[in-house]
Design a protein around this motif. Sequence first.
Motif, PDB file in Angstrom:
ATOM      1  N   ASP A 186       0.864  -1.182   0.000  1.00 54.69           N
ATOM      2  CA  ASP A 186       0.000   0.000   0.000  1.00 54.69           C
ATOM      3  C   ASP A 186       0.902   1.233   0.000  1.00 54.69           C
ATOM      4  OD1 ASP A 186      -1.754   2.055   0.410  1.00 54.69           O
ATOM      5  OD2 ASP A 186      -2.757   1.147   2.143  1.00 54.69           O
ATOM      6  N   LEU A 187       0.946   1.919  -1.139  1.00 50.75           N
ATOM      7  CA  LEU A 187       1.809   3.092  -1.278  1.00 50.75           C
ATOM      8  C   LEU A 187       1.036   4.401  -1.128  1.00 50.75           C
ATOM      9  CD1 LEU A 187       4.001   1.923  -4.307  1.00 50.75           C
ATOM     10  CD2 LEU A 187       4.361   1.542  -1.853  1.00 50.75           C
ATOM     11  N   SER A 188      -0.180   4.314  -0.607  1.00 54.26           N
ATOM     12  CA  SER A 188      -1.008   5.518  -0.476  1.00 54.26           C
ATOM     13  C   SER A 188      -0.486   6.473   0.584  1.00 54.26           C
ATOM     14  CB  SER A 188      -2.456   5.125  -0.154  1.00 54.26           C
ATOM     15  OG  SER A 188      -2.528   4.429   1.085  1.00 54.26           O
ATOM     16  N   SER A 189       0.375   5.966   1.469  1.00 47.35           N
ATOM     17  CA  SER A 189       0.856   6.812   2.558  1.00 47.35           C
ATOM     18  C   SER A 189       2.158   7.539   2.225  1.00 47.35           C
ATOM     19  CB  SER A 189       1.062   5.960   3.819  1.00 47.35           C
ATOM     20  OG  SER A 189      -0.157   5.368   4.225  1.00 47.35           O
ATOM     21  N   VAL A 190       2.646   7.394   1.011  1.00 43.60           N
ATOM     22  CA  VAL A 190       3.874   8.082   0.624  1.00 43.60           C
ATOM     23  C   VAL A 190       3.675   9.585   0.763  1.00 43.60           C
ATOM     24  CG1 VAL A 190       5.445   8.578  -1.282  1.00 43.60           C
ATOM     25  CG2 VAL A 190       4.605   6.249  -0.932  1.00 43.60           C
ATOM     26  N   ASN A 191       4.584  10.257   1.442  1.00 39.05           N
ATOM     27  CA  ASN A 191       4.417  11.679   1.736  1.00 39.05           C
ATOM     28  C   ASN A 191       4.994  12.601   0.674  1.00 39.05           C
ATOM     29  OD1 ASN A 191       3.148  11.190   4.261  1.00 39.05           O
ATOM     30  ND2 ASN A 191       5.149  10.841   5.218  1.00 39.05           N
ATOM     31  N   ASP A 192       6.082  12.181   0.021  1.00 41.28           N
ATOM     32  CA  ASP A 192       6.706  13.034  -0.981  1.00 41.28           C
ATOM     33  C   ASP A 192       5.723  13.324  -2.116  1.00 41.28           C
ATOM     34  OD1 ASP A 192       9.429  14.132  -2.103  1.00 41.28           O
ATOM     35  OD2 ASP A 192       8.492  13.027  -3.752  1.00 41.28           O
ATOM     36  N   ALA A 193       5.481  14.602  -2.389  1.00 29.87           N
ATOM     37  CA  ALA A 193       4.463  15.002  -3.357  1.00 29.87           C
ATOM     38  C   ALA A 193       4.771  14.493  -4.764  1.00 29.87           C
ATOM     39  CB  ALA A 193       4.331  16.526  -3.371  1.00 29.87           C
ATOM     40  N   GLN A 194       6.024  14.612  -5.190  1.00 31.77           N
ATOM     41  CA  GLN A 194       6.381  14.173  -6.536  1.00 31.77           C
ATOM     42  C   GLN A 194       6.268  12.655  -6.681  1.00 31.77           C
ATOM     43  OE1 GLN A 194      10.161  15.630  -7.839  1.00 31.77           O
ATOM     44  NE2 GLN A 194      10.092  14.561  -9.801  1.00 31.77           N
ATOM     45  N   ALA A 195       6.742  11.943  -5.668  1.00 31.04           N
ATOM     46  CA  ALA A 195       6.646  10.490  -5.700  1.00 31.04           C
ATOM     47  C   ALA A 195       5.185  10.047  -5.683  1.00 31.04           C
ATOM     48  CB  ALA A 195       7.395   9.887  -4.517  1.00 31.04           C
ATOM     49  N   LYS A 196       4.372  10.720  -4.874  1.00 30.34           N
ATOM     50  CA  LYS A 196       2.953  10.369  -4.794  1.00 30.34           C
ATOM     51  C   LYS A 196       2.264  10.597  -6.133  1.00 30.34           C
ATOM     52  CE  LYS A 196      -1.189  11.194  -1.991  1.00 30.34           C
ATOM     53  NZ  LYS A 196      -1.326   9.746  -1.707  1.00 30.34           N
ATOM     54  N   GLU A 197       2.611  11.689  -6.826  1.00 35.59           N
ATOM     55  CA  GLU A 197       2.021  11.959  -8.138  1.00 35.59           C
ATOM     56  C   GLU A 197       2.388  10.854  -9.128  1.00 35.59           C
ATOM     57  OE1 GLU A 197       2.132  15.312 -11.735  1.00 35.59           O
ATOM     58  OE2 GLU A 197       3.521  15.432 -10.035  1.00 35.59           O
ATOM     59  N   ILE A 199       3.275   7.713  -8.423  1.00 38.44           N
ATOM     60  CA  ILE A 199       2.608   6.476  -8.023  1.00 38.44           C
ATOM     61  C   ILE A 199       1.144   6.483  -8.440  1.00 38.44           C
ATOM     62  CG2 ILE A 199       1.816   5.177  -6.008  1.00 38.44           C
ATOM     63  CD1 ILE A 199       4.469   6.026  -4.646  1.00 38.44           C
ATOM     64  N   ASP A 200       0.443   7.593  -8.193  1.00 35.44           N
ATOM     65  CA  ASP A 200      -0.970   7.681  -8.546  1.00 35.44           C
ATOM     66  C   ASP A 200      -1.173   7.612 -10.061  1.00 35.44           C
ATOM     67  OD1 ASP A 200      -1.564   7.910  -5.886  1.00 35.44           O
ATOM     68  OD2 ASP A 200      -1.792  10.098  -5.908  1.00 35.44           O
ATOM     69  N   SER A 201      -0.321   8.316 -10.812  1.00 35.41           N
ATOM     70  CA  SER A 201      -0.465   8.350 -12.266  1.00 35.41           C
ATOM     71  C   SER A 201      -0.206   6.985 -12.904  1.00 35.41           C
ATOM     72  CB  SER A 201       0.482   9.384 -12.863  1.00 35.41           C
ATOM     73  OG  SER A 201       0.183  10.687 -12.392  1.00 35.41           O
ATOM     74  N   LEU A 202       0.713   6.236 -12.334  1.00 34.85           N
ATOM     75  CA  LEU A 202       1.041   4.918 -12.880  1.00 34.85           C
ATOM     76  C   LEU A 202       0.135   3.817 -12.341  1.00 34.85           C
ATOM     77  CD1 LEU A 202       4.955   5.039 -12.806  1.00 34.85           C
ATOM     78  CD2 LEU A 202       3.431   5.436 -14.755  1.00 34.85           C
ATOM     79  N   LYS A 303       0.963   2.066 -21.203  1.00 37.19           N
ATOM     80  CA  LYS A 303       0.093   3.176 -21.602  1.00 37.19           C
ATOM     81  C   LYS A 303       0.044   4.249 -20.526  1.00 37.19           C
ATOM     82  CE  LYS A 303      -4.557   4.355 -23.197  1.00 37.19           C
ATOM     83  NZ  LYS A 303      -4.626   5.538 -22.310  1.00 37.19           N
ATOM     84  N   ARG A 304      -0.065   3.831 -19.261  1.00 35.82           N
ATOM     85  CA  ARG A 304      -0.094   4.805 -18.178  1.00 35.82           C
ATOM     86  C   ARG A 304       1.225   5.556 -18.087  1.00 35.82           C
ATOM     87  NH1 ARG A 304      -2.505   0.372 -15.573  1.00 35.82           N
ATOM     88  NH2 ARG A 304      -0.691   0.067 -14.194  1.00 35.82           N
ATOM     89  N   GLY A 305       2.331   4.835 -18.352  1.00 36.24           N
ATOM     90  CA  GLY A 305       3.636   5.475 -18.340  1.00 36.24           C
ATOM     91  C   GLY A 305       3.773   6.516 -19.436  1.00 36.24           C
ATOM     92  N   LEU A 306       3.280   6.205 -20.636  1.00 32.68           N
ATOM     93  CA  LEU A 306       3.333   7.156 -21.744  1.00 32.68           C
ATOM     94  C   LEU A 306       2.445   8.365 -21.461  1.00 32.68           C
ATOM     95  CD1 LEU A 306       3.231   4.678 -24.772  1.00 32.68           C
ATOM     96  CD2 LEU A 306       5.173   6.117 -24.084  1.00 32.68           C
ATOM     97  N   ASP A 307       1.268   8.111 -20.894  1.00 36.11           N
ATOM     98  CA  ASP A 307       0.366   9.218 -20.558  1.00 36.11           C
ATOM     99  C   ASP A 307       1.014  10.141 -19.524  1.00 36.11           C
ATOM    100  OD1 ASP A 307      -1.575   8.305 -22.279  1.00 36.11           O
ATOM    101  OD2 ASP A 307      -2.703   7.224 -20.728  1.00 36.11           O
ATOM    102  N   LYS A 312       3.939  15.365 -18.462  1.00 33.55           N
ATOM    103  CA  LYS A 312       5.077  16.165 -18.027  1.00 33.55           C
ATOM    104  C   LYS A 312       5.628  17.033 -19.156  1.00 33.55           C
ATOM    105  CE  LYS A 312       5.605  14.924 -13.710  1.00 33.55           C
ATOM    106  NZ  LYS A 312       5.568  15.911 -12.601  1.00 33.55           N
ATOM    107  N   GLN A 313       5.407  16.594 -20.401  1.00 32.08           N
ATOM    108  CA  GLN A 313       5.894  17.345 -21.565  1.00 32.08           C
ATOM    109  C   GLN A 313       4.782  18.160 -22.228  1.00 32.08           C
ATOM    110  OE1 GLN A 313       9.116  17.393 -22.487  1.00 32.08           O
ATOM    111  NE2 GLN A 313       9.653  16.014 -20.792  1.00 32.08           N
ATOM    112  N   ASN A 314       3.609  18.188 -21.564  1.00 25.66           N
ATOM    113  CA  ASN A 314       2.455  18.925 -22.091  1.00 25.66           C
ATOM    114  C   ASN A 314       1.988  18.384 -23.441  1.00 25.66           C
ATOM    115  OD1 ASN A 314       2.278  20.805 -19.899  1.00 25.66           O
ATOM    116  ND2 ASN A 314       4.037  21.896 -20.780  1.00 25.66           N
ATOM    117  N   VAL A 315       2.066  17.046 -23.592  1.00 22.63           N
ATOM    118  CA  VAL A 315       1.551  16.403 -24.799  1.00 22.63           C
ATOM    119  C   VAL A 315       0.710  15.209 -24.360  1.00 22.63           C
ATOM    120  CG1 VAL A 315       3.516  17.122 -26.230  1.00 22.63           C
ATOM    121  CG2 VAL A 315       3.581  14.910 -25.050  1.00 22.63           C
ATOM    122  N   SER A 316      -0.027  14.635 -25.324  1.00 26.59           N
ATOM    123  CA  SER A 316      -0.845  13.472 -25.008  1.00 26.59           C
ATOM    124  C   SER A 316       0.008  12.210 -24.965  1.00 26.59           C
ATOM    125  CB  SER A 316      -1.936  13.309 -26.061  1.00 26.59           C
ATOM    126  OG  SER A 316      -1.355  12.973 -27.325  1.00 26.59           O
TER     127      SER A 316
END
Length: 396
Positions: A186-197, A199-202, A303-307, A312-316
Motif C-alpha cells: 500500500d503506497l497511499s501513505s507516501v508523503n513526498d508530493a512528486q513520488a505520490k504523483e 505512483i498515482d499516475s502509474l 500506456k499509463r507510463g506514456l500518458d 510532463k511534456q504537455n503532450v498526449s
Amino acid sequence: MTLFRSTRLLLAGAALAALATPAFALDGTDLVNKITAAMALEPGNIAVASVDVTGSTVTLKGMSVGDNKGGERLKVGDVKLQGVVALDNGSYTIEKAVFPDVNVTEEKSTFQISDMYLSGVIIPADTKAGTIDSLLFYQKAHSGPIRVTVEGKEVMSVTESTATTERAEDDSGLNFDVAVNGVKADLSSVNDAQAKETIDSLGLTQIDGTITMKGSWEIEPGTIDLEEYAFDFKNVGRLNLALSLSGYTLDFIKSVQETARATENTADPEAAKQAAGLAMLGLLQQLTFNSAEISFEDQGITKRGLDYAGKKQNVSGKQMAMMVKGMAPLMLAQLNMPKLQNSVSAAINTFIDNPRSLTISAEPQNPIPLPMLIGAAQAAPNTLPDMLGLTVSANE
C-alpha cells in the motif's frame, strides 16, 4: 533477502539439538560440527539455553545467533525439531524444524511473520565428499503470513512463501521451485508530493501480485539453469528473467566460502576487501555464460507510463509514443551497433503501437567465459551483440 538469510541461520541452529531415547543418545557435538561445516559457520555462532527431549521431539530453548566477537546476538527463541534421526552413515535427518513466530517493533514500525518451518532436512555426514550427499538439504521451506505495519497501518504483506527442492533420481543435481504468493503493498501513505504523483499516475497505489522462481542445478558441470524468475503484478505486468551459467560447482562454492571466511577473519578491513576482490576475479575464471532472456508482458503500465510522461511534456500519451519511436533510433545510433539498432527500433515501434510483450534474448553459439564477456564489455562494447547472439523482439 533478510528472510532467506535468517532462515539459513535458523536451520543451522537446529543442528544443536540433542536427541535421547532409552535405546540411544544422539551425539550433539558431532551434529553441531557437521552442520557448521555444511553451512560455513563457526563454532559458537549458535547457542541455546537448554535442550528438552521428549521422544523424537527436541525443543531448543532460548536459541540465539551471532558472531564470536562479542557483538549483539539475534534472539530466535524456542525451536522445535520433530522426528530427529541419526543414520548409520553418519548423517542426520529432521522430519520438521518449526521456528517461533516473529513479532518485532521498532519505533512506529512492526514486522510479523508466522508459520515458519523446514521439512525433510538432511544434514550431511561429510561436507568434503564433493557429491550431492555433502550438501545440507531440505525438501520444503515455508512461511505463513508476513505483515509490515507503520503507525498501525499495513503497508506490506505476503500471504505465503514456499521453497521446494528435489534431488534427481541419479543424484546428479537438484530442481528448485519458489513461490511468494499474495505480495501486497500500500503506497497511499507516501508523503513526498512528486513520488505520490508518480505512483498515482502509474496506478501503483495498491500493488498485488506474486514472485516465482524455478530452475535446476547440475552438480558436476555446475550448470545453473534459472528457467523462471518472475514478478507478476496485477494491472502492471509480468517481468521474467531466465539465465544459464556453468562452472558453479561444489569446488567453486567451497572457494567462495573460504574467501568470505578469510575476509571476515582479517584485521585490516581495507586489505581484506582488496584480497577478496582479487580472489573473486580469480573465481570468475571458472564461470561461463550460456544464455539469458529478459521478457516483459504488459498489463497496462506502458500506456499509463506514456500518458504520465506526456503530461510532463504537455503532450498526449499518443504524442509521447510518437516521440519515443522517433528518439529511439537516434539514441541507439550512438552505440555503434547497426544490426542491434535496426532490430531494437523495430521492436520498440511494434511494442509502443500495441503494448503486449517485449523480449531480449542472448544465445551465443558457444558458452562464453565470464572474464571474456566482462573484458569485451569494458574494451569493445559494440562487439557484445554479435558475441552474445543478442536479439530483441516484440509481441511474439
